[in-house]
Design a protein around this motif. Structure first.
Motif, PDB file in Angstrom:
ATOM      1  N   LEU A  91       0.726  -1.143   0.069  1.00 33.98           N
ATOM      2  CA  LEU A  91       0.020  -0.037   0.107  1.00 33.98           C
ATOM      3  C   LEU A  91       1.013   1.166  -0.087  1.00 33.98           C
ATOM      4  CD1 LEU A  91      -2.679  -0.993   2.771  1.00 33.98           C
ATOM      5  CD2 LEU A  91      -2.934  -1.305   0.138  1.00 33.98           C
ATOM      6  N   ALA A  92       0.209   2.221  -0.621  1.00 33.83           N
ATOM      7  CA  ALA A  92       1.068   3.632  -0.788  1.00 33.83           C
ATOM      8  C   ALA A  92       1.233   4.065   0.871  1.00 33.83           C
ATOM      9  CB  ALA A  92       0.367   4.571  -1.407  1.00 33.83           C
ATOM     10  N   LYS A  97       6.419  10.045   8.255  1.00 35.37           N
ATOM     11  CA  LYS A  97       6.863  11.050   9.584  1.00 35.37           C
ATOM     12  C   LYS A  97       7.799  11.964   9.031  1.00 35.37           C
ATOM     13  CE  LYS A  97       5.999   7.231  12.951  1.00 35.37           C
ATOM     14  NZ  LYS A  97       6.802   6.158  13.473  1.00 35.37           N
ATOM     15  N   LYS A  98       7.947  12.994  10.149  1.00 40.16           N
ATOM     16  CA  LYS A  98       9.029  14.077   9.792  1.00 40.16           C
ATOM     17  C   LYS A  98      10.300  13.533   9.699  1.00 40.16           C
ATOM     18  CE  LYS A  98       7.121  18.775  10.785  1.00 40.16           C
ATOM     19  NZ  LYS A  98       7.107  19.801  11.757  1.00 40.16           N
ATOM     20  N   GLY A  99      11.311  13.687   8.830  1.00 40.77           N
ATOM     21  CA  GLY A  99      12.572  13.586   8.745  1.00 40.77           C
ATOM     22  C   GLY A  99      12.635  11.978   8.303  1.00 40.77           C
ATOM     23  N   ALA A 100      11.539  11.381   7.914  1.00 40.61           N
ATOM     24  CA  ALA A 100      11.944   9.928   7.526  1.00 40.61           C
ATOM     25  C   ALA A 100      11.032   9.801   5.861  1.00 40.61           C
ATOM     26  CB  ALA A 100      11.202   8.953   8.427  1.00 40.61           C
ATOM     27  N   ALA A 102       8.996   8.092   3.181  1.00 41.55           N
ATOM     28  CA  ALA A 102       7.656   7.700   3.057  1.00 41.55           C
ATOM     29  C   ALA A 102       7.934   6.100   3.027  1.00 41.55           C
ATOM     30  CB  ALA A 102       6.517   8.260   2.413  1.00 41.55           C
ATOM     31  N   GLN A 103       7.498   5.152   3.655  1.00 43.81           N
ATOM     32  CA  GLN A 103       7.831   3.625   3.546  1.00 43.81           C
ATOM     33  C   GLN A 103       6.477   3.176   2.918  1.00 43.81           C
ATOM     34  OE1 GLN A 103      10.787   1.709   3.640  1.00 43.81           O
ATOM     35  NE2 GLN A 103      11.861   3.577   3.947  1.00 43.81           N
TER      36      GLN A 103
END
Lengths: 456, 260
Positions: A91-92, A97-100, A102-103
C-alpha cells in the motif's frame, strides 16, 4: 568471472597477432548477465515426490547455460510466491513521519522482495506442480522483477505437461528452462546430441548421449575400432573412421534410420578423418592415396574426389567453416602438427598457430569467427589444453590449464559451450564446460570415452 | 600183475601156512584177548575239500592278451576265485584279461574246512610303438615372423628410417624374403604405431607414414612389396602403456604381423 580486456586499441595488428587475448572469451560468453532467482518449486499431492528432481534439473539447466548469474538461495525471502495471485502490492504510504522517507506498507510477497538487496535479482522464475488425471502439470512463470507491477513483469506464464514420474519431472524442467533460455536469446541444447567414441563394450564404437550425459546409447556394433566421428550440420548423417574392413576407412550412416550409406573408399592404406561441408553436399577427408595422408574433397558417396593439399607431410582434420569458404585443418608441413586455414580449393594456406608444441583438433564456432582447438603450447609434448582463437586476428585464449590432457574440443550448437575429452579424473572421459572454462561437468564414467562431437 | 597170477600166489601162501601148522604140536590156545572195546559208532570225519587243479595258461601274457584259468575242486560247497571271478562252479575254466600281473586265489569251502590254491598270470608290457614319423616341414608362419623379424623404431613425430632401424630392416629383409618364399600364399601386415603423446588423428597419419616407409625400404632390399600390407594403428594399440620415454620408444615402431 571478471576478466580484464587487454588494451590492444591502436596496437599494430602484427603485434596483436598470437598474443593471448581474454576478450575472445568475453565475445562468446561475456556481457552483463541477468541475475536470476530460482526458488525451489513445490508440488501438490502426487507431484510432491518428484519436485527435488524437477528443482535440480531446472537449476542445472539454467546455471549451465552460462546466460545467468544465479542469485544465492540463502538470501531468498521467506515468503516465496507460487503463482501470480500470491503477489500483494504494498500500500502507498499513508503518512510520512517528519524527517523519514515514506515507506510503503507491505501486504505480502512483492517484486521488490527479489529485486532489492540482499537478493538483487533482475528476474524470478517461480511456479508449482500438481497432478491432473495421470499427468504432471507444471505451472511456470518468469518475471522481470524490476517492473513496477505484476502484469508488466510477466515474461513467461505457461503450463508444461509430462508423466507423473522422475522422468516427467525432468522433461517439464528441461522445457521450462529452454523457454527461459530462449527468452534471453540463448539457444537450448535440449534436443542436441553428443556423439562420441566409447570402448565400454570392449571395442571402440560410436555412442550418443544427451548434453547432460543422460540417455547414453550405443550407435554402432562393428566390434572393431571406430574413431574420428563427424556429424553433418543438419544432424542427419554421421561419418567416422573404422577398421571394420581391416585397414582404416570411412563409413557413413544415416542418423535418421541408423543405416549405412554408400561411400566408396579410395584404394589407399588409410582414408580417415571425415568432415562434411555445411550444406552436406561434400565430404572432406584425409587419405594416403598418393603417399602422405593428404586432404581430399568429394561427393558424400566418395565419388569425384579431388586432392586439395600438395605436401610431403601428414594433413588431417579438415573442418569447413559454418558458412563455407574456409577450411581449418592440421598439418605437419612446417614440423610439429599445427593448425592451418585455407580456401576450399586448398589455396592460400596459412598457419594459425605459432609453431610451438603440437596444435590439433580445430573446431569451428557457429559464428565462423572463432575456433576451439587443443594445443600443447607451454606444456610437455602431449599435454594438450583447450584454446580458443579468433581466426581473423589469430589472438587466442586458454580455457584449461594442465588438468590432465584436454583434447578434441567441439563447440555446442549454442556457441557458448564446449564438449571435450579429458583424462583429469583418470581415464579419458567426455566433459562439457562453458566457453570461459567454468561450469565444467563430467558426462561419462564407463570405460574410456573420446572424440566427442556436438550435433543439432 | 594180472588177477590170475595174483589169486595163484594167494592160494600158495595159504597152502604153505597150513602145511607149517600141521607140522607143529598143537599148544593150548591162549586165552582170547579181552574183547575189544566196542567201537563207538562215530560218523566218518567230513572230508576237507580237495583242489585237484588250479592253473593259469599261459602263465605269462602281454598286456591286452588273455589267459585261461582252469580249476577242479571236490568236496566243496563253495568255490571262489579272486580277484575278478567270484563264486564259480567246482569245475570249469574262464578266460581273463588282466592288465597287470595278477595272482588269482581259489578258495574252496566245505564242511571239512577250507582249501586254497593260487595261480599267477604274469603280464608284461607290450613293446612300445615305433616313434611317430617326423612332422612334415611346415613351420608356423606366425612363429616365424615373431622369432625372425624385429620391430623397427622411430623418433618422435618422425617417419624417417633411422640408422638402427636401417640395420633392423636390413636383417628383416633376408628373413622376410625367406618366409615369403616358404609361405607363398601369405601376406605380411606392416603395422605403423605411435606413442600416446600426439593427437589420435595426427598419429593415424604418422603411423601410416611409418608403415609405408618401412615397406618401401624393404621393397628396395628386394622384399616383394606387393605382399607387404601397411596398416596404421596410430596410438590405438600401444604395446606399452606407461608414461615415460622407454615406453614411448617401444610404441613408435613398425611391427610385422601375419596378413589378414
Amino acid at each position: 568471472m571478471k576478466r580484464t580486456i587487454p588494451c590492444i586499441l591502436g596496437a599494430a595488428a602484427g603485434l596483436a597477432a598470437l598474443l593471448p587475448a581474454q576478450d575472445i572469451i568475453e565475445k562468446v560468453v561475456g556481457g552483463t548477465r541477468p541475475v536470476l532467482a530460482v526458488p525451489d518449486f513445490r508440488g501438490a499431492g502426487e507431484a510432491a515426490p518428484h519436485m527435488s528432481v524437477f528443482n535440480a534439473t531446472l537449476y542445472a539447466d539454467l546455471d549451465n547455460s552460462g546466460l545467468f548469474k544465479m542469485a544465492a538461495k540463502s538470501m531468498f525471502p521467506l515468503e516465496v510466491p507460487q503463482r501470480p495471485e500470491d503477489f500483494r502490492p504494498p500500500l502507498a504510504p499513508l503518512t510520512a513521519k517528519k524527517g523519514a522517507a515514506a515507506q510503503p506498507v507491505r501486504q505480502g510477497p512483492w517484486l521488490t522482495d527479489w529485486s532489492q538487496p540482499p537478493v538483487g535479482a533482475s528476474h524470478l522464475a517461480f511456479g508449482y506442480a500438481a497432478t491432473q488425471g495421470d499427468q504432471l502439470v507444471l505451472s511456470g512463470w518468469l518475471y522481470d522483477v524490476s517492473q513496477p507491477n505484476v502484469s508488466s513483469a510477466q515474461l513467461i506464464g505457461k503450463r508444461y505437461l509430462g508423466p507423473v514420474s522422475a522422468a516427467g519431472a525432468k522433461t517439464v524442467a528441461h522445457e521450462f528452462a529452454a523457454d527461459i533460455i530462449k527468452q534471453f536469446g540463448g539457444e537450448t541444447l535440449l534436443n542436441s546430441k553428443i556423439y562420441f567414441i566409447s570402448d565400454r563394450t570392449g571395442s571402440k564404437e560410436v555412442w550418443s548421449m544427451d548434453p547432460d550425459g543422460s540417455s547414453q546409447n550405443q550407435f554402432t556394433s562393428y566390434k572393431s575400432t571406430c574413431t574420428t566421428p563427424a556429424v553433418s550440420l543438419d544432424g542427419t548423417k554421421i561419418a567416422f573412421t573404422t577398421y571394420a574392413r581391416g585397414i582404416p576407412g570411412i563409413f557413413i550412416h544415416s542418423l535418421e534410420t541408423g543405416r549405412r550409406l554408400p561411400f566408396v573408399n579410395p584404394q589407399a592404406t588409410i582414408t580417415y578423418s571425415p568432415g562434411f561441408t555445411p550444406d552436406g553436399q561434400k565430404l572432406l577427408y584425409s587419405s594416403s592415396l598418393s603417399g602422405y595422408a593428404q586432404l581430399y574433397i568429394g561427393n558424400p558417396d566418395g565419388s569425384q574426389s579431388q586432392r586439395i593439399t600438395q605436401t610431403r607431410a601428414v594433413e588431417t582434420e579438415p573442418k569447413v567453416s559454418p558458412k563455407g569458404g574456409s577450411i581449418v585443418f592440421v598439418s605437419g608441413r612446417s614440423g610439429t602438427p599445427q593448425v592451418y586455414m585455407m580456401g576450399m580449393d586448398g589455396s592460400s594456406a596459412e598457419r594459425l598457430t605459432s609453431g610451438e608444441g603440437d596444435a590439433t583438433n580445430p573446431s569451428w564456432h557457429p559464428n565462423g569467427q572463432l575456433i576451439a582447438f587443443a594445443w600443447s603450447r607451454g606444456f610437455e609434448p602431449g599435454k594438450f589444453n583447450v584454446f580458443l582463437m579468433d581466426v581473423a586476428s589469430r589472438r587466442y585464449d586458454q580455457l584449461t590449464h594442465g588438468e590432465g590432457k584436454n583434447e578434441n574440443p567441439v563447440w555446442a550448437p549454442d556457441g557458448r559451450h564446449i564438449v571435450f575429452q579429458s583424462n583429469r579424473s583418470g581415464r579419458s572421459q567426455i566433459w562439457t564446460m562453458l566457453a570461459d572454462g567454468t561450469k565444467v561437468q563430467q558426462l561419462t564414467t564407463q570405460g574410456s570415452n573420446t572424440m566427442p562431437v556436438w550435433a543439432k | 600183475m594180472s588177477s590170475k597170477r595174483k589169486s595163484a600166489a594167494v592160494l600158495m601162501s595159504i597152502f604153505l601156512v597150513l602145511f607149517a601148522a600141521g607140522c607143529k604140536k598143537k599148544p593150548a590156545p591162549p586165552p582170547p584177548p579181552p574183547p575189544a572195546p566196542k567201537p563207538v559208532e562215530a560218523p566218518p570225519p567230513p572230508k576237507r575239500p580237495t583242489i585237484n587243479q588250479f592253473s593259469a595258461e599261459p602263465s605269462s601274457i602281454e598286456r591286452g592278451q588273455s589267459a585261461t584259468l582252469r580249476w577242479s575242486v571236490s568236496d566243496a560247497t563253495e568255490v571262489r576265485i579272486d580277484p575278478a571271478l567270484g563264486v564259480v562252479q567246482s569245475n570249469g575254466n574262464r578266460t581273463v584279461f588282466p592288465s597287470n600281473t595278477t595272482q588269482y586265489t581259489l578258495t574252496a569251502r566245505g564242511p571239512g574246512g577250507d582249501a586254497t590254491a593260487t595261480a599267477s598270470v604274469n603280464v608284461t608290457a607290450p613293446p612300445p610303438p615305433p616313434p611317430p614319423p617326423p612332422p612334415p616341414v611346415t613351420r608356423d608362419f606366425t612363429r616365424e615372423l615373431e622369432t625372425r623379424v624385429q620391430d623397427a623404431y622411430f623418433d618422435y613425430d618422425k617417419s624417417d628410417i633411422r640408422d638402427d632401424a636401417r640395420s633392423t630392416l636390413s636383417r628383416n629383409a633376408d628373413s622376410l624374403k625367406a618366409i615369403l618364399r616358404d609361405f607363398p600364399q601369405k601376406t605380411i601386415t606392416v603395422e605403423g604405431h605411435c606413442d600416446e603423446r600426439g593427437s589420435a588423428e595426427y598419429n593415424l597419419g604418422l603411423g601410416d607414414r611409418r608403415s609405408t616407409a618401412a615397406k618401401e625400404f624393404l621393397g628396395q632390399l628386394g622384399v616383394p612389396a606387393d605382399r607387404l600390407k601397411p596398416v596404421s594403428y596410430g596410438k590405438e594399440r600401444p604395446q606399452c602403456t606407461e608414461t615415460n620415454e622407454t615406453c614411448w620408444q617401444k610404441n613408435r615402431r613398425a611391427h610385422f604381423a601375419p596378413g589378414q
